[in-house]
Design an enzyme around this catalytic site. Structure first.
Site, PDB file in Angstrom:
ATOM      1  N   HIS A 237      17.646 -48.455 -64.342  1.00 19.54           N
ATOM      2  CA  HIS A 237      17.421 -48.714 -65.770  1.00 19.54           C
ATOM      3  C   HIS A 237      16.034 -48.245 -66.223  1.00 19.54           C
ATOM      4  O   HIS A 237      15.046 -48.364 -65.497  1.00 19.54           O
ATOM      5  CB  HIS A 237      17.592 -50.202 -66.080  1.00 19.54           C
ATOM      6  N   ASN A 238      15.977 -47.692 -67.410  1.00 18.35           N
ATOM      7  CA  ASN A 238      14.732 -47.294 -68.086  1.00 18.35           C
ATOM      8  C   ASN A 238      13.988 -46.155 -67.397  1.00 18.35           C
ATOM      9  O   ASN A 238      12.835 -45.875 -67.732  1.00 18.35           O
ATOM     10  CB  ASN A 238      13.798 -48.492 -68.265  1.00 18.35           C
TER      11      ASN A 238
END
Length: 333
Positions: A237-238
């Site tokens: 994620h991210n």
């Protein structure tokens, strides 16, 4: 299809050595060469096969490598072979047919000349760009935006709210937009952090089979234009990956790491969370990136460091091991 050696030379911007009218009808490996085909010598290790190859012509970077063979001299034999393969084996244009055994939500929008194979599900609000091909048993979640001329192979899962550019290729079994791995401890109870972000995939990106790209917790996980991911790659994620990066099999990049433009990751390399890797970095196989790297260098080892430093460390360890063996022998003597 047949092309003369001179026609192929024009295609790859090379110089013919030998018979310019020699007819070529395909390509072959140098070690398994076939008459009527052209092969290439891109790695000196394969030079041992040149004398006995049955291929009719060879791409080389130096004329002296040809010896008595017909061939074409080019700057990059592997690139020349790639261009030649695309001529002899062009992509087949999808038929632009939507199979009746598909489910397309009435609020989804499907462009012109789109091919959708049986078993595919497209949910509400999804947008499929013109000329795209969706293979069998693909799931396309709500509110996805897919660009033009994309290829999505069988059994791929695209979760909701993903944004994809043009000419994206996603191979079989990949999962894009699943929840990021986010939990927080509350009195010895693991509480899931809602993953409400998205995934942004640029133009001309290719993602290998069974790879996974997690959606952001908040904001976006980003895969830049022209990135090429091998099979079995995990992007958490991210993560933000710049343009033109090459990421090979079993690489894992942990949450919120940032990767610059035109970086290369060899097999099984790993990256910890929240670090930044500068442009043009090369991370060697099985290396572990544990801190930010400035870029424009080759890095290796665990923790990853400039490769020259890693080689010095390896040399010292070998010498210490040798001295230890000598000391043990002296003690025994």
């Amino acid at each position: 299809m047949q092309l003369s050696l001179s026609e192929i030379a024009l295609l790859v911007k090379g110089d013919v050595s030998g018979d310019p009218d020699l007819k070529i009808s395909g390509v072959s490996e140098i070690q398994n060469g076939k008459p009527g085909t052209i092969t290439f010598l891109g790695n000196p290790l394969y030079g041992k096969y040149l004398d006995n190859t049955a291929a009719s012509a060879v791409f080389v970077s130096k004329k002296t490598d040809l010896k008595d063979h017909d061939g074409i001299i080019v700057t990059d034999p592997q690139l020349a072979m790639a261009k030649t393969l695309s001529v002899f084996y062009p992509d087949k244009k999808p038929p632009g047919i939507i199979h009746p055994n598909t489910f397309i939500h009435h609020y989804a929008k499907v462009g012109v000349d789109v091919t959708i194979d049986p078993g595919t599900v497209i949910e509400s609000g999804a947008i499929i760009g013109d000329g795209s091909w969706i293979g069998p048993n693909v799931f396309i979640g709500a509110n996805i935006s897919m660009g033009t001329n994309c290829k999505i192979y069988a059994n791929t899962v695209l979760y909701h709210d993903i944004v994809m550019g043009d000419k994206v290729i996603i191979h079989a079994g990949a999962v894009i937009g699943s929840d990021g791995y986010g939990f927080v401890n509350d009195s010895n109870r693991q509480v899931k952090i809602p993953q409400v972000g998205s995934v942004l995939i640029g133009d001309n990106v290719e993602i290998g089979s069974n790879s996974t790209i997690d959606r952001a917790t908040i904001g976006n996980t980003i895969i830049g234009d022209m990135c090429k991911l091998d099979n079995l790659v995990h992007i958490a994620h991210n993560v933000k990956i710049g343009r033109g990066c090459l990421i090979t099999a079993q690489v894992g990049i942990a949450g919120s790491a940032e990767v610059g433009d035109f970086c290369t990751f060899a097999g099984q390399a790993g990256v910890v969370p929240h670090v930044r890797i500068g442009d043009n970095s090369i991370i060697t196989g099985k290396s572990g990136v544990t801190k930010s790297l400035s870029g424009n260098k080759i890095y290796g080892g665990f923790p990853a460091r400039p490769i020259k430093e890693q080689h010095k460390k390896d040399a010292i360890l070998i010498e210490v091991s040798r001295m230890r063996k000598q000391l043990d022998q002296l003690i025994k003597g």
